[in-house]
Design a protein around this motif. Structure first.
Motif, mmCIF file in Angstrom:
data_model
loop_
_atom_site.group_PDB
_atom_site.id
_atom_site.type_symbol
_atom_site.label_atom_id
_atom_site.label_comp_id
_atom_site.label_asym_id
_atom_site.label_seq_id
_atom_site.Cartn_x
_atom_site.Cartn_y
_atom_site.Cartn_z
ATOM 1 N N HIS A 1 0.648 11.310 -9.199
ATOM 2 C CA HIS A 1 -0.397 11.616 -10.180
ATOM 3 C C HIS A 1 -1.379 12.648 -9.637
ATOM 4 C CE1 HIS A 1 1.065 8.708 -12.995
ATOM 5 N NE2 HIS A 1 0.952 7.716 -12.133
ATOM 6 N N GLU A 2 -1.619 12.634 -8.345
ATOM 7 C CA GLU A 2 -2.490 13.637 -7.739
ATOM 8 C C GLU A 2 -1.838 15.025 -7.835
ATOM 9 O OE1 GLU A 2 -4.792 14.515 -3.546
ATOM 10 O OE2 GLU A 2 -3.196 13.034 -3.595
ATOM 11 N N LEU B 1 0.823 -1.208 0.000
ATOM 12 C CA LEU B 1 0.000 0.000 0.000
ATOM 13 C C LEU B 1 0.863 1.266 0.000
ATOM 14 C CD1 LEU B 1 -2.897 -0.944 2.434
ATOM 15 C CD2 LEU B 1 -3.024 -0.613 -0.023
ATOM 16 N N ALA B 2 1.924 1.273 0.785
ATOM 17 C CA ALA B 2 2.816 2.436 0.815
ATOM 18 C C ALA B 2 3.464 2.638 -0.550
ATOM 19 C CB ALA B 2 3.873 2.272 1.896
ATOM 20 N N ALA C 1 2.267 1.643 -3.478
ATOM 21 C CA ALA C 1 1.227 2.072 -4.421
ATOM 22 C C ALA C 1 0.885 3.552 -4.205
ATOM 23 C CB ALA C 1 -0.018 1.206 -4.270
ATOM 24 N N TYR C 2 0.808 3.977 -2.939
ATOM 25 C CA TYR C 2 0.483 5.371 -2.654
ATOM 26 C C TYR C 2 1.607 6.293 -3.110
ATOM 27 C CZ TYR C 2 -0.681 9.622 -0.159
ATOM 28 O OH TYR C 2 -0.970 10.915 0.150
ATOM 29 N N CYS C 3 2.844 5.955 -2.747
ATOM 30 C CA CYS C 3 3.980 6.834 -3.049
ATOM 31 C C CYS C 3 4.377 6.793 -4.518
ATOM 32 C CB CYS C 3 5.179 6.467 -2.178
ATOM 33 S SG CYS C 3 4.921 6.834 -0.445
ATOM 34 N N ASP C 4 4.191 5.671 -5.179
ATOM 35 C CA ASP C 4 4.644 5.552 -6.563
ATOM 36 C C ASP C 4 3.549 5.872 -7.574
ATOM 37 O OD1 ASP C 4 6.744 4.827 -8.434
ATOM 38 O OD2 ASP C 4 5.420 3.157 -8.967
ATOM 39 N N GLN C 5 2.302 5.593 -7.240
ATOM 40 C CA GLN C 5 1.232 5.751 -8.222
ATOM 41 C C GLN C 5 0.286 6.911 -7.902
ATOM 42 O OE1 GLN C 5 1.067 3.887 -11.021
ATOM 43 N NE2 GLN C 5 2.989 2.993 -10.400
ATOM 44 N N TYR C 6 -0.295 6.923 -6.713
ATOM 45 C CA TYR C 6 -1.359 7.881 -6.409
ATOM 46 C C TYR C 6 -0.828 9.281 -6.146
ATOM 47 C CZ TYR C 6 -5.289 10.075 -4.075
ATOM 48 O OH TYR C 6 -6.280 10.946 -3.732
ATOM 49 N N TRP C 7 0.125 9.416 -5.266
ATOM 50 C CA TRP C 7 0.602 10.727 -4.831
ATOM 51 C C TRP C 7 1.186 11.563 -5.972
ATOM 52 C CZ3 TRP C 7 5.151 11.393 -0.894
ATOM 53 C CH2 TRP C 7 5.163 12.693 -0.405
#
Length: 157
Positions: free
Chosen positions: A31-32, A20-21, A23-29
């Protein structure tokens, strides 16, 4: 080595948190942040696009003012430009680059006419004879100083 059930559960939770970390740091954050930046960029472009109509009106108004000044200037050009068949004339209505070349020819022909007039009057021409100044090779200098034509105002002084 034997692992208990709690150990396996905690390892699964730790591995899940790692995934999850990542995915959040590499994908979501990222791109946001990129989406926020693109939204801000789009808003700044829209602000500039909204100014285009006013800019077009200012450009059209400036073009109208230039055309009016040019029409007023044509009155002076028409009355003060000698016919092209005269041997010593110059057309000040030409584009500046052609005016540079024609000004050199005009100066030379005017100097020849001056020398001829001096000879007719019985004056012997020596090296310090009266001379017509050289107009130079800059179209701005020619218009401003040689023909006494200011750069931004109409008509000629």
């Amino acid at each position: 080595m034997k692992l208990s059930g709690w150990t396996i559960i905690w390892m699964a939770i730790a591995l899940g948190l790692c995934v999850l970390a990542f995915a959040y740091c590499d994908q979501y954050w990222p791109h946001e942040d990129a989406a926020k930046n693109m939204t801000a960029y789009k808003e700044s472009l829209q602000t500039q696009a909204d100014l285009q109509r006013a800019a077009d009106k200012r450009v059209q108004k400036a073009m109208d003012m230039v055309n009016q000044a040019a029409q007023k200037w044509q009155v002076y050009v028409g009355t003060r430009t000698p016919p092209e068949n005269l041997p010593y004339g110059i057309n000040v209505d030409e584009n500046p680059y052609q005016l540079v070349n024609d000004s050199q020819k005009y100066r030379n022909s005017a100097q020849r006419a001056l020398n001829a007039q001096l000879r007719v009057g019985g004056v012997k021409i020596v090296s310090d004879a009266p001379s017509i100044p050289d107009p130079g090779w800059s179209e701005k200098d020619i218009l401003a100083s040689y023909y006494n034509f200011p750069a931004f105002s109409f008509p000629v002084v």
